[in-house]
Design an enzyme around this catalytic site. Structure first.
Site, PDB file in Angstrom:
ATOM      1  N   GLY D 206     -24.460  16.671  -5.571  1.00 15.67           N
ATOM      2  CA  GLY D 206     -24.194  18.301  -5.876  1.00 15.67           C
ATOM      3  C   GLY D 206     -25.169  19.217  -5.104  1.00 15.67           C
ATOM      4  O   GLY D 206     -25.723  18.824  -4.039  1.00 15.67           O
ATOM      5  N   LEU D 232     -16.261  15.315  -6.608  1.00 15.30           N
ATOM      6  CA  LEU D 232     -17.305  15.790  -5.886  1.00 15.30           C
ATOM      7  C   LEU D 232     -18.298  14.771  -5.312  1.00 15.30           C
ATOM      8  O   LEU D 232     -18.915  14.248  -5.919  1.00 15.30           O
ATOM      9  CB  LEU D 232     -18.126  17.124  -6.698  1.00 15.30           C
ATOM     10  CG  LEU D 232     -18.984  17.728  -5.403  1.00 15.30           C
ATOM     11  CD1 LEU D 232     -18.544  18.533  -4.704  1.00 15.30           C
ATOM     12  CD2 LEU D 232     -20.223  18.757  -6.600  1.00 15.30           C
ATOM     13  N   ASP D 233     -18.484  14.805  -4.000  1.00 13.27           N
ATOM     14  CA  ASP D 233     -19.662  13.786  -3.367  1.00 13.27           C
ATOM     15  C   ASP D 233     -19.206  12.326  -3.707  1.00 13.27           C
ATOM     16  O   ASP D 233     -20.145  11.534  -3.520  1.00 13.27           O
ATOM     17  CB  ASP D 233     -20.938  14.218  -3.741  1.00 13.27           C
ATOM     18  CG  ASP D 233     -21.444  15.717  -3.148  1.00 13.27           C
ATOM     19  OD1 ASP D 233     -20.757  15.923  -2.351  1.00 13.27           O
ATOM     20  OD2 ASP D 233     -22.027  16.147  -3.918  1.00 13.27           O
ATOM     21  N   ALA D 234     -18.052  11.911  -3.968  1.00 18.35           N
ATOM     22  CA  ALA D 234     -17.911  10.749  -4.551  1.00 18.35           C
ATOM     23  C   ALA D 234     -16.602   9.933  -3.432  1.00 18.35           C
ATOM     24  O   ALA D 234     -16.113   9.101  -3.946  1.00 18.35           O
ATOM     25  CB  ALA D 234     -17.152  10.770  -5.848  1.00 18.35           C
TER      26      ALA D 234
END
Lengths: 289, 289, 289, 289
Positions: D206, D232-234
């Site tokens: 994040g 997100l960001d995964a």
């Protein structure tokens, strides 16, 4: 829109070690209204030498900046047998770039410059080829082609000196410049020329280090930034780093992988030089964090 | 409680590159009931050489192990002009350790050994000093002191040969052994002697590399594990690594920081050798993952 | 043959930043005949806090060692609103090791200890299993098995406290100890318990971090040494490092590769603690070089 | 002067593992006159899946390029239950860059592009700010400002889709683009959007990861390049690296040090994508060397 620079003084010094030096100098700064922004020191206990870098805000400093050197010299330099430099950050250093045909170090430096990461001015690029002239145009920086070779070196370097003087150049960065400078040239810019060598010095001195690394079968390749001195690739090392390779990597792979290493290792050294965080002694560097 | 070892065959080979080699060999293994556990290959496209390591489970392999070599040789080795070794993992290699006075590499190796990390046997430690004799006692491994020096080298190495033969030693690890082996010694164990040199070779060949690194003012120190060949510190490199140092580090600090580097870099090389994952060619290594 | 330890004083301190602190303290040491062997300082300019570590030789120091604290406290500590510790290096700290079944960190620490690398005493190993009892015997160190579990924790920790008191333990190293300590335990040893967690914290807190790393598909695995606090894996980080992995690595490979990382990262932290080079503030560490 | 691209075919495939796949495919290529330039394979033995990348020169390949896919599909894909892509290197992929206000990743990518390091075309830069419009002019690349925000996202992304279609964009690189893409956007470019996140994921997911890293007191900061997925960001991680920091580093220092990390880690991922050396499976990547 012109960039503005901080109004600080930077003192770089070394002297025989003795108690109280830090105290005396920090008191000098503080009692005269200077706000210390940075202080780092190192004592070489074997040789009994004290090294220090201190930077302070001149905003409320009561001694006029043109008088600081005189005061400092009179009050402390002789007393402590001190070797020192006093610099002001509002007057950025002027850097010339020397390049040949490869652009990776050049772009890396100019990208930092244009982004305002560095308090420096880059008014001049010199090259022995015209391949990268377009980069000068992109960044609106004079790009002078001086086709130096072994035969015409004296004459061509004379032209370079003229350019370096005309542009008031303080220091020079050899951003993969593929020519050896003359001793005369080097002696004019003592510890003012930063080179990037594409090996972990002292391994693979001289030409074609990636080929030599490939031949030797090393498992790491390196890059070394250093100040240029009369002896080739033997000046004080500023920064080094490595990247892992394997048996699968060809010479072309080493050259390719090495480019990122070269540009980062060179830029780290240039940044430290711009920040005046490097002290040289004998043939080594103290690089403050 | 004796350790049990896996019942696998390992084939290490190289030959002139041509299509279909992998297919032919994997089919040979598969059609005879072998379960392939590992296959890695590398093609040197410049020189047209194919290298491969394949390991398979012999549990359900229909060819008796004592016949595999004959079959393989007849069927494939001549056809492909192959240079190969066939090994069995249930017969662990026997490793001798040579040490002097420093214990860090010795302990690092023995700790792995005793924990069962490595499929190897260590029946013998030889030293030119008795300082570490207690370590032999701790791990219940014969520790033989052979006080070799330049004068008595022939005689002392004869004793060492006798010990190496008596203990059926397959390969030797010089775990910070501070003596140079004779050419005769080295020629008896070609690519069977692993050394750790405390610099990033080819920088700082020979004695006292940390002192040399300190003098040169490098910003990284390294360690290199390699096979010993007749030329000092010039054999095929197996593994290298580095650690960052600064101007604050004395020679004693380099020696201290270097110890961790030395032991890890040596143990990585020994592990790859035990796993038979290293191929040598010319003066380089292919180290499979 | 008992090891002898240097006769130095170590002062670790922090206080509100103001000019002249270094001067005052170094003058105090120097005018009383103390030879400063080490001085490092750090100013947190955001929060206005000054941190320092200074070590000096007591050989010719004119103030008796049992009076130094009183003098220092009276003269400087109140004046500068200082939080400080004064320690003497001739009285080595006493360290207890807590282990479970894995030996790699234990051997790494004991090998350094036995080689005399560290000025520390290790009189006690506690384990919740007897697997490594033989290591205690090898190094002639009492090895106490306290089979703690979630149900009997209060009772078993009481036994541990008794042992820790009996052996005059100063600090504790959890060398891959697979039990969570109670809050009561932790509160008795504030910033005196060092743990190694096998991930780059704060990623993969808790159990089975290598499995979690494998699941996430990271390209680096890490290890983190930290002081234990009430919240699991959330204490001040002392040291971290990583090693590169690839898609080829199984969970077993991560566990295998991670072992070297764990032992080195833990030993670096323990060394800094032994050298009294770690200051903690809020939930962070200052680690002097 | 237009750049010329090599005339090679690249096959990326995976299928249930079985013996002989490499043989069959290399024979197919060789018997039809194709010269194999690269072959790398990986067997996931746990899940029994075979992955391969093979690249060959089409110069003397007897099957017309427009027929290769049909032949391959008929002969092998169904037989081996293969999931594959066949690509030709003479048609470079077209890449769009998304940026916000920071230029370091943008310059790093464009410098490689302009130097001809990558076989790619970059016909379009999209930004939600006009700060970097001048960089587009420097490199003569259309720079479109689409001031997307949370409220107008649907409308603005529609404009972006129109641009991406008009310029025939194959894949997208988020070069420090500070906006979250909608699920609709992401679903149009599955594993075709590469992001750089300025932490060693999964730590500090994040916003403001450097601030979070500073708060946690880590001793390493990292950067992670990954394919963008709905969470997100995964998404699947392509590459990660770290740089060491100390207690002396402020948040501003982390941001400064992180920039070099971000640009190198992003460019390494983009290069592998351009070279079609990345295979994704589940939420992970296989990155061939």
């Amino acid at each position: 829109m012109a960039k503005t620079y901080p109004n600080n003084a930077v003192l770089l010094m070394h002297c025989p070690d003795q108690p109280g030096i830090i105290a005396v100098i920090t008191e000098f700064i503080n009692t005269n209204g200077g706000n210390i922004l940075y202080l780092d020191q190192y004592v070489d206990r074997v040789n009994g030498i004290f090294y220090m870098r201190v930077e302070w805000d001149l905003e409320n400093f009561s001694i006029p900046r043109e008088k600081i050197n005189e005061f400092f010299n009179t009050l402390y330099a002789q007393r402590f047998d001190m070797d020192y430099k006093l610099k002001f950050t509002d007057k950025p250093q002027r850097m010339a770039l020397f390049v040949s045909r490869m652009s990776h170090c050049l772009y890396d430096i100019l990208a930092r410059y244009i982004a305002g990461d560095w308090d420096v001015e880059i008014p001049l690029i010199i090259s022995n080829h015209d391949d990268l002239a377009n980069v000068g145009r992109q960044f609106n920086i004079p790009f002078e082609v001086i086709p130096v070779n072994k035969v015409n070196k004296v004459e061509m370097e004379a032209k370079e000196f003229e350019l370096l003087d005309r542009y008031n150049i303080d220091f020079i960065v050899l951003a993969r410049y593929m020519q050896v400078l003359s001793e005369d040239f080097i002696s004019r810019y003592p510890h003012k020329i930063i080179n990037i060598h594409h090996s972990f010095l002292p391994a693979f001195v001289g030409a074609k280090p990636y080929h030599a690394a490939f031949e030797r079968g090393v498992k790491l390749i390196g890059a070394t930034s250093h100040y240029v001195t009369a002896e080739l690739d033997a000046g004080p090392i500023i920064e080094q780093d490595i990247v892992r390779i394997t048996h699968k990597d060809s010479v072309a792979d080493l050259i390719h992988k090495g480019r990122d290493l070269e540009k980062i290792v060179l830029s780290r050294a240039v940044e430290k030089h711009i920040q005046r965080k490097i002290l040289t002694y004998k043939n080594k560097t103290i690089v403050f964090s």
